[in-house]
Design an enzyme around this catalytic site. Structure first.
Site, PDB file in Angstrom:
ATOM      1  N   HIS A   1      41.260  56.556  21.434  1.00 47.12           N
ATOM      2  CA  HIS A   1      41.426  55.161  21.859  1.00 47.12           C
ATOM      3  C   HIS A   1      40.277  54.800  22.806  1.00 47.12           C
ATOM      4  O   HIS A   1      39.826  55.628  23.593  1.00 47.12           O
ATOM      5  CB  HIS A   1      42.774  54.978  22.553  1.00 47.12           C
ATOM      6  CG  HIS A   1      43.104  53.538  22.767  1.00 47.12           C
ATOM      7  ND1 HIS A   1      42.566  52.808  23.804  1.00 47.12           N
ATOM      8  CD2 HIS A   1      43.869  52.674  22.056  1.00 47.12           C
ATOM      9  CE1 HIS A   1      43.003  51.561  23.711  1.00 47.12           C
ATOM     10  NE2 HIS A   1      43.793  51.450  22.665  1.00 47.12           N
TER      11      HIS A   1
ATOM     12  N   GLU B   1      40.203  53.264  25.476  1.00 46.50           N
ATOM     13  CA  GLU B   1      40.486  53.489  26.906  1.00 46.50           C
ATOM     14  C   GLU B   1      40.273  54.951  27.271  1.00 46.50           C
ATOM     15  O   GLU B   1      39.864  55.276  28.387  1.00 46.50           O
ATOM     16  CB  GLU B   1      41.921  53.021  27.221  1.00 46.50           C
ATOM     17  CG  GLU B   1      42.008  51.498  27.195  1.00 46.50           C
ATOM     18  CD  GLU B   1      43.348  50.935  26.764  1.00 46.50           C
ATOM     19  OE1 GLU B   1      44.358  51.669  26.788  1.00 46.50           O
ATOM     20  OE2 GLU B   1      43.380  49.747  26.385  1.00 46.50           O
TER      21      GLU B   1
ATOM     22  N   GLU C   1      39.524  49.214  16.090  1.00 47.97           N
ATOM     23  CA  GLU C   1      39.891  48.396  17.243  1.00 47.97           C
ATOM     24  C   GLU C   1      38.629  47.923  17.964  1.00 47.97           C
ATOM     25  O   GLU C   1      38.090  48.653  18.809  1.00 47.97           O
ATOM     26  CB  GLU C   1      40.750  49.212  18.217  1.00 47.97           C
ATOM     27  CG  GLU C   1      42.069  49.682  17.641  1.00 47.97           C
ATOM     28  CD  GLU C   1      43.086  49.937  18.746  1.00 47.97           C
ATOM     29  OE1 GLU C   1      44.164  49.344  18.686  1.00 47.97           O
ATOM     30  OE2 GLU C   1      42.790  50.707  19.676  1.00 47.97           O
TER      31      GLU C   1
ATOM     32  N   GLY D   1      43.529  43.751  24.349  1.00 46.77           N
ATOM     33  CA  GLY D   1      44.137  43.213  25.563  1.00 46.77           C
ATOM     34  C   GLY D   1      43.489  41.934  26.067  1.00 46.77           C
ATOM     35  O   GLY D   1      43.731  41.515  27.188  1.00 46.77           O
TER      36      GLY D   1
ATOM     37  N   SER E   1      44.659  42.651  20.193  1.00 45.92           N
ATOM     38  CA  SER E   1      45.293  41.332  20.299  1.00 45.92           C
ATOM     39  C   SER E   1      45.984  40.894  19.019  1.00 45.92           C
ATOM     40  O   SER E   1      46.069  39.699  18.724  1.00 45.92           O
ATOM     41  CB  SER E   1      44.275  40.273  20.763  1.00 45.92           C
ATOM     42  OG  SER E   1      43.813  40.592  22.065  1.00 45.92           O
TER      43      SER E   1
HETATM   44  P1  PGA Z   1      46.417  45.053  22.405  1.00 46.69           P
HETATM   45  O1  PGA Z   1      46.008  46.618  22.396  1.00 46.69           O
HETATM   46  O2  PGA Z   1      47.285  44.832  21.191  1.00 46.69           O
HETATM   47  O3  PGA Z   1      47.169  44.863  23.694  1.00 46.69           O
HETATM   48  O4  PGA Z   1      45.153  44.292  22.341  1.00 46.69           O
HETATM   49  C1  PGA Z   1      45.759  47.294  21.201  1.00 46.69           C
HETATM   50  C2  PGA Z   1      45.431  48.728  21.501  1.00 46.69           C
HETATM   51  O5  PGA Z   1      44.797  49.008  22.527  1.00 46.69           O
HETATM   52  O6  PGA Z   1      45.771  49.631  20.718  1.00 46.69           O
END
Ligand code: PGA
Length: 253
Positions: free
Chosen positions: A98, A100, A170, A176, A216
């Protein structure tokens, strides 16, 4: 194996009681009105809540994934959770790579490849994330970035191993932020990813690979995204924390 899938990534949210309520609410809704047979719903709560979630899932029609896994198989790695442990808790999926984790925990491609290997060795299907940041898209190098992430994280696998991998595209600028990729942008990248798989593993395996969109994605835009030929579902962050919204997304195919 290609399937329609919606996976909820809860990230670091919820107290235990809230988490239990959310999983129970999801179970109640789909028990009352089952999902389409060809749609797989996955919930990825924090590690601490996996036991509660797998217990409830065992009586219902959804599946459980973890949000991370150690790159090491066992031993003196304080605070880590191994793929073997996840397997012993009936966890079926694991999000790997991911953005993050790449950004805040500095997880590099080699580490992600090691995690993918351990997950597969322990019968856990990786949900492998890839995606470019905004400056990379603006510089028009987003295809190169995604290609490199996939090659380094996954293309060492044998075809038999690759068969059990789910990919999530993604775009980081969409995560987010409320700024969702357009259906055309998602389709373009998904088709590109499928073409990479075709080149490496052949047409059959490319056609058999599940490719999710994340960033999102919510109850109001999911249907348009999922109607794209190469978008097989979604990896959902924020909208997976509300049972009704999340279930609505699973009904958007
Ligand atoms: P989000 O996150 O739907 O809040 O944009 C998606 C994700 O990080 O997997």
């Amino acid at each position: 194996m290609r399937k329609k899938m919606v996976a909820g990534n809860w990230k670091m949210n919820q107290r235990f009681d809230e988490a239990e309520e959310l999983v129970s609410e999801i179970a109640d809704i789909i028990d009352a009105q089952p999902l389409d047979e060809d749609v797989e719903l996955v919930i990825c709560p924090p590690y601490l809540f996996l036991e509660m979630a797998t217990d409830i899932a065992s009586e219902s029609e959804f599946h459980i994934g973890a949000q991370n896994v150690s790159e090491y198989d066992k031993g003196a790695f304080t605070g880590e959770v191994s793929a073997l442990m996840l397997n012993s808790m009936d966890v079926e999926y694991c999000i790997i790579g991911h953005s993050e984790r790449r950004k805040y925990f500095d997880e590099k491609d080699e580490v992600l490849a090691a995690k993918v290997n351990l997950a597969l060795a322990n019968e856990i299907e990786p949900i492998f994330c890839c995606g470019e940041v905004l400056s990379e898209r603006e510089a028009n190098i987003h295809f190169d970035i995604v290609k490199a992430q996939i090659e380094k994280g996954l293309f060492h696998l044998s075809p038999e191993q690759f068969y059990n991998v789910v990919i999530a595209y993604e775009p980081v600028w969409a995560i987010g932020t409320g700024v969702v990729a357009s259906p055309a942008q998602a389709q373009e990248m998904h088709a590109f990813i499928r073409s990479l798989i075709k080149e490496k593993y052949g047409a059959e395996l490319a056609d058999d690979t599940t490719i999710l969109y994340g960033g999102s994605c919510n109850a109001s835009n999911a249907a348009e995204l999922f109607s794209q030929p190469d978008v097989d579902g979604g990896l959902i962050g924020g909208a997976s924390l509300k049972a009704k919204d999340f279930i609505q997304i699973t009904r958007s195919f």
